[in-house]
Motif scaffolding. Structure first.
Motif, short mmCIF file in Angstrom:
data_model
loop_
_atom_site.label_atom_id
_atom_site.label_comp_id
_atom_site.label_asym_id
_atom_site.label_seq_id
_atom_site.Cartn_x
_atom_site.Cartn_y
_atom_site.Cartn_z
N SER A 139 0.88 -1.34 -0.06
CA SER A 139 0.02 -0.02 -0.08
C SER A 139 0.76 1.44 -0.11
N GLY A 140 2.05 1.36 -0.52
CA GLY A 140 2.90 2.40 -0.89
C GLY A 140 3.93 2.63 0.31
N ALA A 141 3.84 1.72 1.35
CA ALA A 141 4.75 1.74 2.58
C ALA A 141 6.21 1.82 2.17
N LEU A 142 6.68 0.93 1.09
CA LEU A 142 7.85 1.03 0.68
C LEU A 142 8.39 2.43 0.20
N ALA A 143 7.61 3.32 -0.45
CA ALA A 143 7.94 4.49 -0.78
C ALA A 143 8.14 5.44 0.53
N HIS A 144 7.32 5.19 1.35
CA HIS A 144 7.29 5.87 2.64
C HIS A 144 8.69 5.68 3.37
N GLN A 145 8.98 4.48 3.53
CA GLN A 145 9.94 3.93 4.25
C GLN A 145 11.74 4.44 3.35
N ARG A 146 11.61 4.38 2.25
CA ARG A 146 12.66 4.83 1.34
C ARG A 146 12.84 6.28 1.59
N THR A 147 11.66 7.21 1.81
CA THR A 147 12.04 8.36 2.08
C THR A 147 12.40 8.70 3.34
N ALA A 148 11.77 8.11 4.35
CA ALA A 148 12.10 8.13 5.85
C ALA A 148 13.38 7.79 5.98
N ASN A 149 14.28 6.80 5.44
CA ASN A 149 15.63 6.41 5.44
C ASN A 149 16.46 6.93 4.64
N GLY A 150 16.00 7.63 3.78
CA GLY A 150 17.10 8.54 2.85
C GLY A 150 17.59 9.84 3.63
N ALA A 151 18.36 10.41 2.52
CA ALA A 151 18.81 11.78 3.11
C ALA A 151 17.93 12.60 3.16
N ALA A 152 18.01 13.45 4.32
CA ALA A 152 17.16 14.60 4.59
C ALA A 152 17.43 16.04 4.14
N ASP A 153 17.74 15.80 2.65
CA ASP A 153 18.20 16.98 1.80
C ASP A 153 17.15 17.18 0.84
N GLY A 154 15.90 17.02 1.08
CA GLY A 154 14.87 17.34 0.02
C GLY A 154 14.73 16.74 -1.44
N HIS A 155 15.76 15.82 -1.68
CA HIS A 155 15.73 15.36 -2.89
C HIS A 155 14.89 14.28 -3.46
N THR A 156 14.41 13.64 -2.23
CA THR A 156 13.52 12.54 -2.31
C THR A 156 12.15 13.07 -1.94
N LEU A 157 11.31 13.11 -2.97
CA LEU A 157 9.84 13.37 -2.66
C LEU A 157 8.88 12.14 -2.80
N ASP A 158 7.88 11.96 -1.77
CA ASP A 158 7.09 10.85 -1.73
C ASP A 158 5.61 11.35 -2.14
N PHE A 159 5.21 10.99 -3.29
CA PHE A 159 3.95 11.26 -3.83
C PHE A 159 2.73 10.27 -3.32
N ALA A 160 1.91 10.61 -2.43
CA ALA A 160 0.95 9.58 -1.69
C ALA A 160 -0.51 10.17 -1.66
N SER A 161 -1.40 9.32 -1.49
CA SER A 161 -2.77 9.45 -1.33
C SER A 161 -3.30 9.31 0.17
N THR A 162 -4.50 9.27 0.36
CA THR A 162 -4.98 9.35 1.74
C THR A 162 -4.66 8.09 2.44
N THR A 163 -4.34 7.03 1.61
CA THR A 163 -3.70 5.82 2.00
C THR A 163 -2.76 5.64 2.99
N PHE A 164 -1.98 6.93 2.73
CA PHE A 164 -0.99 7.05 3.97
C PHE A 164 -1.33 6.88 5.04
N VAL A 165 -2.47 7.69 5.59
CA VAL A 165 -2.68 7.77 6.93
C VAL A 165 -3.53 6.75 7.28
N THR A 166 -4.47 6.31 6.24
CA THR A 166 -5.37 5.29 6.68
C THR A 166 -4.60 4.04 6.89
N SER A 167 -3.43 3.63 6.16
CA SER A 167 -2.87 2.53 6.33
C SER A 167 -1.99 2.66 7.70
#
Length: 319
Positions: free
Chosen positions: A75-103
């Motif tokens: 349900s897109g969790a892999l995208a969220h994990q890659r964003t959270a575990n990557g560099a905090a430099d703004g070069h990784t953007l996570d495009f997500a739907s309401t499924t982010f908060v429902t999941s």
């Protein structure tokens, strides 16, 4: 306090700047190609959203380069994990739907708002209750049938803990209608089962069913909105029934939670420029995403997500 609520409430305490990244880096941002991670498969609404925004965002950032990467797993969790575990430099953007908060509320998404932060919400597709108009003329007829047949109403939608599912739960909770949710693997299958008479209704967003509405096969009988929609002036709203239910299927962009404020602000400003452009607004109108204002700033959307998380957690726990 449960673990998922901790993900939300501990966010501010963990928003320090990560090692090797400073606010001054905003002057040179972006310094390398952007990765646009899409928490959904190719061809869907979130994927189309990311691909439409991509060239406009590149231009707004002074000719940046970017790559779209689809990561639909879990349900897109892999995208969220890659964003959270990557560099905090703004070069990784996570495009997500309401499924982010429902999941997240369902315990299916291990990444909370202590690990990613929203840049902005850009879309909010209105949710509605749909029926075969040959079965129910309007919402009053649906309500009358539900009162006469308690526990027999079956409402379909996409999988458990989806925006369709939490919309159903919120409506059942607010209205007191005794009804059941039947999960399907797609909006198309849920719709087909309404048309085939296997279920009584479906909760989903407006845009996917417009062709069915135009053909007279499906009809919205209740919209999750504070005001009646111009295109459907005869369809009542949740709010006019006394139910404060107006959440839609949102689409937003996230970055690592420790991204410096200056970079977050630069990205938010660029996205607002994209949103206000004639090109983006033409796209939004073309795909019927102009029923209500889509834009919500970073801080506003964070607050909305935190409120929705609490509501969805309660609804899913009680289900």
């Amino acid at each position: 306090m449960n673990n998922h609520l901790k993900h939300l409430t501990l966010g501010l305490a963990m928003l320090g700047v990560s090692a090797g990244v400073s606010a001054s880096d905003a002057d040179d941002f972006p310094s390398k190609p952007l990765q646009l991670l899409v928490a959904a498969g190719a061809g869907g609404g979130t994927d189309n959203f990311a691909r439409v925004v991509r060239p406009m965002l590149e231009e707004a950032l002074g000719g940046a380069r970017s790559t779209v990467i689809n990561l639909p797993a879990a349900s897109g969790a892999l995208a969220h994990q890659r964003t959270a575990n990557g560099a905090a430099d703004g070069h990784t953007l996570d495009f997500a739907s309401t499924t982010f908060v429902t999941s997240l509320a369902a315990g299916q998404n291990p990444v909370g708002l202590d690990q990613v932060t929203p840049l902005a919400r850009m879309q909010s597709d209105v949710m509605a209750l749909f029926v075969n108009p040959e079965r129910f003329e309007d919402f009053d007829a649906f309500m009358a049938y539900a009162e006469e047949h308690p526990g027999e109403i079956n409402v379909g939608g996409t999988h458990t803990a989806s925006p369709d599912h939490v919309a159903f739960l919120a409506l059942r909770d607010a209205s007191g209608i005794d009804m059941n949710f039947i999960p399907y693997d797609s909006t198309g299958n849920a719709t087909a089962n309404v048309l085939g008479g296997n279920i009584d209704a479906t909760t989903t967003s407006l845009s996917p069913l417009l062709s069915y509405i135009d053909a007279g096969q499906m009809a919205p009988i209740l919209v999750f909105s504070d005001e009646r929609l111009e295109d459907y002036p005869d369809v009542p709203t949740t709010v006019e029934n006394g139910w404060d239910l107006t959440d839609g299927n949102d689409r937003a962009i996230f970055v690592h939670a420790s991204t410096p404020d200056a970079i977050v602000e630069k990205l938010e400003t660029a996205l607002k420029e994209v949103y206000d452009s004639e090109e983006y607004q033409s796209y939004a109108e073309r795909v019927n995403l102009t029923y209500r204002e889509g834009w919500m700033s970073s801080d506003e959307y964070r607050q909305r997500l935190e409120n929705n998380f609490e509501l969805y957690s309660r609804l899913l726990q009680d289900d």
